[in-house]
Design an enzyme around this catalytic site. Structure first.
Site, short mmCIF file in Angstrom:
data_model
loop_
_atom_site.label_atom_id
_atom_site.label_comp_id
_atom_site.label_asym_id
_atom_site.label_seq_id
_atom_site.Cartn_x
_atom_site.Cartn_y
_atom_site.Cartn_z
N MET A 64 -13.22 12.12 3.59
CA MET A 64 -13.30 11.29 2.39
C MET A 64 -12.59 9.97 2.66
O MET A 64 -11.36 9.88 2.52
CB MET A 64 -12.68 12.00 1.20
CG MET A 64 -13.49 13.21 0.76
SD MET A 64 -13.05 13.76 -0.88
CE MET A 64 -11.55 14.66 -0.59
N HIS A 123 -3.86 -10.60 -33.25
CA HIS A 123 -4.59 -9.91 -34.31
C HIS A 123 -6.07 -10.27 -34.20
O HIS A 123 -6.40 -11.43 -33.95
CB HIS A 123 -4.07 -10.36 -35.66
CG HIS A 123 -4.92 -9.90 -36.82
ND1 HIS A 123 -4.85 -8.62 -37.32
CD2 HIS A 123 -5.88 -10.55 -37.54
CE1 HIS A 123 -5.71 -8.50 -38.32
NE2 HIS A 123 -6.36 -9.65 -38.47
C1 LIG Z 1 -11.66 15.54 -11.44
C2 LIG Z 1 -10.42 14.75 -11.24
C3 LIG Z 1 -10.21 13.61 -11.97
C4 LIG Z 1 -9.07 12.85 -11.79
N1 LIG Z 1 -8.89 11.74 -12.53
C5 LIG Z 1 -7.78 11.00 -12.37
C6 LIG Z 1 -7.59 9.81 -13.12
O1 LIG Z 1 -8.42 9.43 -13.95
N2 LIG Z 1 -6.47 9.08 -12.90
C7 LIG Z 1 -5.53 9.46 -11.98
O2 LIG Z 1 -4.54 8.76 -11.81
N3 LIG Z 1 -5.68 10.60 -11.26
C8 LIG Z 1 -6.78 11.37 -11.43
N4 LIG Z 1 -6.94 12.50 -10.67
C9 LIG Z 1 -5.91 12.85 -9.67
C10 LIG Z 1 -6.06 11.98 -8.40
O3 LIG Z 1 -7.37 12.10 -7.89
C11 LIG Z 1 -5.06 12.35 -7.32
O4 LIG Z 1 -3.78 12.50 -7.87
C12 LIG Z 1 -5.05 11.24 -6.28
O5 LIG Z 1 -6.28 11.21 -5.61
C13 LIG Z 1 -3.89 11.30 -5.29
O6 LIG Z 1 -4.14 12.24 -4.35
P1 LIG Z 1 -3.27 12.39 -3.04
O7 LIG Z 1 -2.74 11.09 -2.53
O8 LIG Z 1 -2.32 13.49 -3.23
O9 LIG Z 1 -4.37 12.89 -1.97
P2 LIG Z 1 -5.95 12.81 -1.96
O10 LIG Z 1 -6.47 11.53 -2.48
O11 LIG Z 1 -6.48 14.08 -2.50
O12 LIG Z 1 -6.23 12.76 -0.40
C14 LIG Z 1 -6.04 13.84 0.46
C15 LIG Z 1 -6.93 13.58 1.67
O13 LIG Z 1 -6.56 14.46 2.71
C16 LIG Z 1 -7.74 14.88 3.39
N5 LIG Z 1 -7.39 16.12 4.07
C17 LIG Z 1 -6.97 17.28 3.51
N6 LIG Z 1 -6.67 18.17 4.48
C18 LIG Z 1 -6.92 17.56 5.66
C19 LIG Z 1 -6.79 17.98 7.02
N7 LIG Z 1 -6.34 19.18 7.36
N8 LIG Z 1 -7.15 17.11 7.98
C20 LIG Z 1 -7.60 15.87 7.66
N9 LIG Z 1 -7.72 15.42 6.40
C21 LIG Z 1 -7.37 16.26 5.41
C22 LIG Z 1 -8.76 15.00 2.28
O14 LIG Z 1 -10.07 14.90 2.78
C23 LIG Z 1 -8.40 13.83 1.38
O15 LIG Z 1 -9.13 12.67 1.67
C24 LIG Z 1 -8.09 13.27 -10.84
C25 LIG Z 1 -8.29 14.44 -10.10
C26 LIG Z 1 -9.43 15.16 -10.29
C27 LIG Z 1 -9.64 16.40 -9.47
#
Ligand SMILES: Cc1cc2nc3c(=O)[nH]c(=O)nc-3n(C[C@H](O)[C@H](O)[C@H](O)COP(=O)(O)OP(=O)(O)OC[C@H]3O[C@@H](n4cnc5c(N)ncnc54)[C@H](O)[C@@H]3O)c2cc1C
Length: 462
Positions: A39, A443
């Site tokens: 991703m 307003h």
């Molecule tokens: C349906 C939904 C709606 C949401 N809406 C909102 C919103 O409106 N506003 C908001 O602030 N937050 C929202 N969130 C939460 C938000 O998406 C996350 O908090 C945000 O993406 C931060 O994620 P992160 O940095 O922890 O990691 P992520 O963005 O999840 O990234 C983790 C990455 O690690 C990669 N990865 C995992 N394991 C491995 C591995 N072993 N090797 C290589 N790559 C790996 C994955 O492919 C991914 O790209 C939503 C979540 C969901 C599920």
């Protein structure tokens, strides 16, 4: 065995905080590698915030069309073309993926597409997506692998091939009857969207009310609004078993004998950290009982030189919180002292009426024994809400009893996700609530409601 390549900084997973730090470090001339299994830009852009908000937008347009007569505008009932909705969502995602990829290239870090796991302290093996293996070692390693949707161990549920947010975003048909398991933020956003796109929707919520982390007046108003849109919310709904296949026909049996039939089932019951099978044990990185990486307030794990970022580190589950982890780590690298201690993360839920929240709510104040003054204002008092014929909801402010400090703000109503930032800035600036009360706000805007809300804060000692 491939040779081990040395980097100054290695990122396992390219989530929001990680990719931001990787860009900053690479631009500063450091040798940086980011391991990402697919991703580009992380889950927010690909399967979470961005596509869900794009879907919500399409659903709102359908809803506006269907409610147009109330505004004196007559249109035919909205016809939803689900493949076109999906394509639009896909274009929004692709646009941001392209921007991210261009940013990665310009920063000049080594983007390694594959699945990574630790094989030893600060050492990782990457199974490359296009075949082969690379071994990397970092002076510092950052874990930013995020979470995935939990599919609970309920008899028959996994066998029913339920949708999560990921598959729901790929639907090319409007489900006839969508059964949503979970009445939290993701479940509620999905439920209202699909209802507006034309599905019959049932929400099964295990707890006694939806949005359980919010005050009960919030839950109640959401339930009423959803009921008005024809969404069936069943609370205290503990699932005994599921049969059938999502996309064809499903039957959900609840404890107590209740039974719900639907065409599709969508699970939104929580998140599981992506920490299984990434070799944390050989890297000396400890996790808690939920699988979340243990970190201190500067995101250092139990292993020297290894840090964790975002949801996998137990950071509040929001993109802007993961981005704030970037700020903490960037500050530490520059000799600064920013930490996660005491930070307040605002958030929004993009249903209608929208939720915006920062700081304490009533329930938390009571739980913590913090005495507060509470001001509550119905959106019917806000002129702009009246011009919009959208007076659902309220604003609620919590103020200290012994000072005029703002302790928390909850809003359910149009533009709540925007208004919360105004209150947040006041809180960050430690402004007394009286500043919001006495400032000439434009307003008629929704923000002007803050003038009115602050005017009804009970006097000290009252
Ligand atoms: C349906 C939904 C709606 C949401 N809406 C909102 C919103 O409106 N506003 C908001 O602030 N937050 C929202 N969130 C939460 C938000 O998406 C996350 O908090 C945000 O993406 C931060 O994620 P992160 O940095 O922890 O990691 P992520 O963005 O999840 O990234 C983790 C990455 O690690 C990669 N990865 C995992 N394991 C491995 C591995 N072993 N090797 C290589 N790559 C790996 C994955 O492919 C991914 O790209 C939503 C979540 C969901 C599920």
């Amino acid at each position: 065995m491939s040779d081990v390549e040395d980097f100054e900084f290695v990122f396992l997973g390219g989530g929001k905080g990680g990719k931001s730090l990787a860009i900053e470090l690479a631009k500063a001339g450091h040798r940086v590698a980011v391991i990402e299994r697919g991703m580009i830009g992380g889950s927010c852009i690909n399967v979470a915030c961005i596509p869900t908000k794009a879907l919500i937008r399409s659903a709102r347009v359908a809803n506006v069309a269907n409610e147009a007569a109330a505004y004196g505008v007559h249109v035919e009932r909205a016809q939803v073309d689900m493949p076109a909705v999906r394509d639009r969502v896909g274009r929004v995602v692709q646009g941001l993926v392209d921007i991210n990829l261009a940013g990665f290239k310009a920063a000049g870090f080594d983007l390694i597409l594959g699945t990574g796991r630790f094989t030893g302290p600060r050492t990782l093996e990457v199974k490359l997506n296009d075949g082969g293996v690379r071994m990397l070692r970092g002076d510092r390693v950052y874990i930013n692998t995020g979470t995935h949707a939990d599919v609970p161990q309920v008899p028959g549920l996994r066998e029913s091939s339920p949708l999560t947010h990921v598959e729901a975003l790929q639907l090319t048909e409007v489900p006839t009857h969508l059964v949503v398991i979970g009445g939290g933020y993701i479940g509620l956003e999905m439920a209202q969207s699909f209802r507006r796109l034309g599905s019959k929707v049932t929400v099964l919520q295990r707890e006694a009310r939806v949005a359980i982390r919010e005050d009960s007046d919030v839950s109640q108003l959401i339930a009423e609004s959803f009921a008005n849109e024809g969404i069936d919310i069943q609370t205290n709904a503990k699932i005994s078993s599921v049969s059938g296949t999502s996309g064809q026909s499903v039957k959900v049996l609840l404890e107590g004998g209740r039974c719900v039939h639907g065409s599709h089932i969508l699970v939104a019951t929580g998140r599981v950290p992506n920490t299984a099978d990434i070799g944390l044990e050989v890297a000396g990185v400890e996790v808690d009982q939920r699988g979340i990486v243990k970190v201190d307030d500067v995101l250092q794990t139990t292993a020297a030189g290894v840090y964790a970022i975002g949801e996998v580190a137990g950071t509040p589950m929001f993109t802007h919180a993961s981005f704030d982890d970037f700020r903490v780590l960037s500050s530490q690298l520059k000799g600064g002292s920013k930490s996660t201690r005491g930070r307040q993360i605002p958030y929004a839920m993009f249903i209608e009426p929208e939720l915006g929240r920062i700081g304490m709510n009533e329930a938390e104040a009571e739980q913590k024994g913090v005495k507060v003054r509470i001001a509550k204002l119905s959106m019917t008092s806000v002129p702009r809400a009246r011009t919009n014929t959208d007076t659902r909801g309220f604003m609620k402010l919590l103020v200290a009893v012994d000072s005029d400090q703002i302790l928390g703000f909850t809003m359910l109503g149009s533009e709540a996700g925007e208004i919360v930032s105004t209150v947040q800035i006041a809180m960050l600036g430690k402004l007394p609530y009286t500043v919001l009360r006495d400032a000439p706000l434009a307003h008629p805007t929704i923000a002007e409601g803050l003038n009115l809300l602050c005017a009804v804060v009970p006097a000290r000692g009252a």
